[in-house]
Design an enzyme around this catalytic site. Structure first.
Site, mmCIF file in Angstrom:
data_model
loop_
_atom_site.group_PDB
_atom_site.id
_atom_site.type_symbol
_atom_site.label_atom_id
_atom_site.label_comp_id
_atom_site.label_asym_id
_atom_site.label_seq_id
_atom_site.Cartn_x
_atom_site.Cartn_y
_atom_site.Cartn_z
ATOM 1 N N HIS A 61 -39.637 30.010 49.163
ATOM 2 C CA HIS A 61 -39.056 28.896 48.414
ATOM 3 C C HIS A 61 -39.750 27.616 48.858
ATOM 4 C CE1 HIS A 61 -36.759 29.021 52.154
ATOM 5 N NE2 HIS A 61 -36.378 27.767 51.948
ATOM 6 N N HIS A 63 -38.539 24.625 50.227
ATOM 7 C CA HIS A 63 -38.073 23.668 51.224
ATOM 8 C C HIS A 63 -39.241 23.295 52.131
ATOM 9 C CE1 HIS A 63 -33.522 24.730 50.820
ATOM 10 N NE2 HIS A 63 -33.929 23.844 49.940
ATOM 11 N N ASP A 65 -39.847 22.776 55.189
ATOM 12 C CA ASP A 65 -40.171 23.487 56.431
ATOM 13 C C ASP A 65 -40.909 24.798 56.165
ATOM 14 O OD1 ASP A 65 -37.555 24.042 55.340
ATOM 15 O OD2 ASP A 65 -37.240 25.424 57.001
ATOM 16 N N HIS A 66 -41.010 25.204 54.891
ATOM 17 C CA HIS A 66 -41.724 26.432 54.544
ATOM 18 C C HIS A 66 -43.095 26.170 53.902
ATOM 19 C CE1 HIS A 66 -38.379 29.438 55.074
ATOM 20 N NE2 HIS A 66 -37.724 28.292 55.135
ATOM 21 N N HIS A 140 -30.569 30.892 47.645
ATOM 22 C CA HIS A 140 -30.709 30.041 48.828
ATOM 23 C C HIS A 140 -30.603 28.588 48.384
ATOM 24 C CE1 HIS A 140 -31.858 28.495 52.683
ATOM 25 N NE2 HIS A 140 -33.029 28.034 52.249
#
Length: 223
Positions: A61, A63, A65-66, A140
């Site tokens: 996904h 976000h 931090d990814h 999520h």
């Protein structure tokens, strides 16, 4: 069959010991990165994996931090004059964020290395021959999130003593028999289940149902 290197297992905020999410999967000479959190390129170096043969990123996904590690990784690969095409797989919303992030840094279509984008839909992502990758949607928060299943073909060992008793000579012929037995029904002749799923199969189905109900962070299932 599958070698996993956990490059980062933290959540939104990294810790002194844990980096942002990233997972390297190696199989059949191929190397695939699942998510690319900030600092993933340094973790690749620290782990000894390096950048060789890395040409595909699967994103769960969008976000930050990814995905924030992608620009740094691309910049380094550009400095190393890499000409290999990097393919990024992700949901449509995820790819839109990544494309706009890269365009904001270098301009539209001007990333330091060749990049291709492939939108995910439920089902098979890659058939590499020696293994396949499938994806499935998960919930999520407000993202179009996906989990991934890495699977190698079922293999069944041949019983050499049994083959010898049947007169099957040792050599290529036995090798030809192995793939033909891999997908056959393995129930014993006296199995009276009538094909009904056993306890192990029911547990596997229950786990699959839980995977579809929701996840936090990266999901990779290797078989």
């Amino acid at each position: 069959m599958f070698a996993l290197t956990f490059l980062g297992t933290s959540a939104s905020v990294p810790s002194a010991e844990r980096n942002h999410p990233a997972l390297l999967v190696e199989a059949a000479g191929k190397r695939i990165l699942i998510d690319c959190g900030e600092g993933a390129q340094r973790q690749l170096l620290r782990s000894g994996a390096g950048f060789r043969r890395l040409d595909r990123i699967l994103l769960t996904h969008a976000h930050l931090d990814h995905v924030l590690g992608i620009p740094g990784l691309f910049s380094t690969l550009g400095l190393r004059q890499s000409s290999d095409v990097m393919t990024i797989h992700g949901g449509p919303g995820t790819l839109d964020i990544v494309i706009r992030m890269l365009a904001g840094l270098w301009g539209a279509g001007r990333a330091p290395i060749p990049v291709e984008f492939a939108a995910l839909t439920e089902g098979q992502v890659i058939d590499a021959g020696d293994f396949t990758i499938d994806c499935f949607p998960v919930r999520h928060r407000d993202t179009d999130s996906f989990g991934f299943v890495f699977q190698s073909p079922a293999r069944r060992h041949l019983l050499s003593d049994r083959l010898a008793s049947l007169g099957v000579p040792d050599g290529p012929l036995r090798g030809e028999l192995a793939p033909r037995t891999a997908g056959r029904d393995r129930r014993r002749p006296d199995d009276r289940s009538g094909g009904r799923p056993g306890a192990a199969e029911r547990r596997q189905e229950a786990r699959r149902d839980r995977r579809h109900r929701g996840h936090r962070g990266a999901v990779a299932i290797c078989r």
